[in-house]
Design an enzyme around this catalytic site. Structure first.
Site, PDB file in Angstrom:
ATOM      1  N   THR A   6      -6.133   1.092  11.527  1.00 45.37           N
ATOM      2  CA  THR A   6      -6.309   1.342  10.091  1.00 45.37           C
ATOM      3  C   THR A   6      -6.580   0.080   9.292  1.00 45.37           C
ATOM      4  OG1 THR A   6      -3.916   1.209   9.682  1.00 45.37           O
ATOM      5  CG2 THR A   6      -4.830   3.392  10.151  1.00 45.37           C
ATOM      6  N   GLU A  47       0.476  -0.662  16.153  1.00 45.19           N
ATOM      7  CA  GLU A  47      -0.262   0.530  15.706  1.00 45.19           C
ATOM      8  C   GLU A  47      -1.285   0.958  16.748  1.00 45.19           C
ATOM      9  OE1 GLU A  47      -3.902   1.639  12.828  1.00 45.19           O
ATOM     10  OE2 GLU A  47      -2.455   0.268  11.933  1.00 45.19           O
ATOM     11  N   ASN A  77      -3.087  -7.249   8.784  1.00 48.67           N
ATOM     12  CA  ASN A  77      -3.962  -7.122   7.618  1.00 48.67           C
ATOM     13  C   ASN A  77      -3.920  -8.372   6.746  1.00 48.67           C
ATOM     14  OD1 ASN A  77      -2.397  -6.424   4.867  1.00 48.67           O
ATOM     15  ND2 ASN A  77      -1.262  -5.490   6.542  1.00 48.67           N
ATOM     16  N   CYS A  86       0.857  -1.186   0.000  1.00 49.63           N
ATOM     17  CA  CYS A  86       0.000   0.000   0.000  1.00 49.63           C
ATOM     18  C   CYS A  86       0.897   1.241   0.000  1.00 49.63           C
ATOM     19  CB  CYS A  86      -0.902  -0.002   1.236  1.00 49.63           C
ATOM     20  SG  CYS A  86       0.017   0.106   2.797  1.00 49.63           S
ATOM     21  N   CYS A 124      -7.931   2.520   6.639  1.00 50.70           N
ATOM     22  CA  CYS A 124      -7.247   2.897   5.409  1.00 50.70           C
ATOM     23  C   CYS A 124      -8.028   2.390   4.192  1.00 50.70           C
ATOM     24  CB  CYS A 124      -5.843   2.298   5.418  1.00 50.70           C
ATOM     25  SG  CYS A 124      -4.958   2.479   3.870  1.00 50.70           S
TER      26      CYS A 124
END
Length: 276
Positions: A158, A122, A216, A12, A186
């Protein structure tokens, strides 16, 4: 036999940016604070290029400290400055937005809720930007148990799935008369998850490529498993030929921290196996 790549997969924007920043500061003396992204192969490649990894600032006496894409709390910046270290910030802009959103909500008097994984770096960084006052929720059950409050502010990790965020928010709606919801997920996360689900519905087998420590990527694998047979692998070496027996269509997706070269290696190995 057919091998199909998901429409959206791999690096990303935030990961590309972090790696670019790391490479620009690769001098053998620079270190990232923790792995810059959750992909062991990419981290190892950066080490070969002159970017090392330290887990604590106490391990550094001088030089450049690169803040990982997952971000850190404000105290880390203060400590790094006190030690006289040169700070290079590779925090993903989307993570930075979530951090500053949590900070602002606390300053405005909201009880902040972070929807995400408690032990993810995070989420820890977002929590620290809330002045350690936020509540971290991973499940709907935890949301049900949250006490009511006058003002409730909600942000998210995110990389949390949009569906999970929605379900937890639904359990929080009655917890306050004044709620501010900031969906700090995100766009790349939404795109990759939607593309993976769409592809998994059209194939017999999904290969999800990425670090086993990548939140993710793990989530992509979970979503794909709901649709078809799925394997989460880090590299082509883990791909076993017997997995492809009697398989007509193979789908491939990859987490946001998975390099293109690893995706290509898996794709090539699939095609080689299928030709035999």
């Amino acid at each position: 036999m057919e091998v199909i790549l998901a429409e959206y997969l791999g690096f990303c924007y935030g990961v590309k940016r972090a790696i670019k920043i790391a490479r620009e500061n690769a001098d053998g003396k620079s270190c990232t604070l923790g792995p810059i992204i959750h992909n062991p192969q990419m981290v190892e490649r950066l080490k070969d290029e002159g970017v090392n990894v330290v887990e604590n600032l106490s391990d550094m006496k001088e030089g450049t400290i690169i803040i990982r894409s997952h971000g850190v709390g404000p105290k880390v910046y203060e400590e790094a400055k006190m030690k006289g270290l040169h700070i290079v910030d590779a925090t993903c802009p989307h993570v930075k937005k979530a951090q500053l959103s949590a900070k602002k909500l606390v300053e405005e008097g909201y009880q902040v809720v972070i929807i995400g994984e408690k032990n993810h770096p995070e989420v820890k960084s977002i929590f620290e930007w809330s002045n350690n006052k936020a509540v971290i929720l991973e499940t709907e059950e935890e949301a049900k148990q949250l006490s009511s409050c006058q003002k409730l502010g909600i942000v998210s990790q995110t990389t949390v799935s949009g569906e999970r965020f929605k379900k937890i928010v639904e359990k929080l709606i009655d917890k306050s008369n004044e709620i501010k919801i900031l969906r700090t997920i995100c766009t790349a996360t939404d795109q990759r998850q939607a593309a993976a689900i769409e592809l998994a519905q059209r194939v017999d087998l999904m290969l999800v490529i990425g670090g086993k420590n990548s939140a993710n990527t793990t989530r992509l694998a979970q979503l794909c498993k709901e649709k078809c047979k799925t394997y989460h692998i880090e590299t082509a070496e883990e791909l076993l030929p017997e997995w492809l027996n009697q398989i007509e269509k193979i789908g491939i997706t990859a987490g946001a921290s998975t390099p293109d070269w690893i995706i290509l290696e898996v794709q090539n190995k699939c095609q080689t196996i299928l030709k035999k």
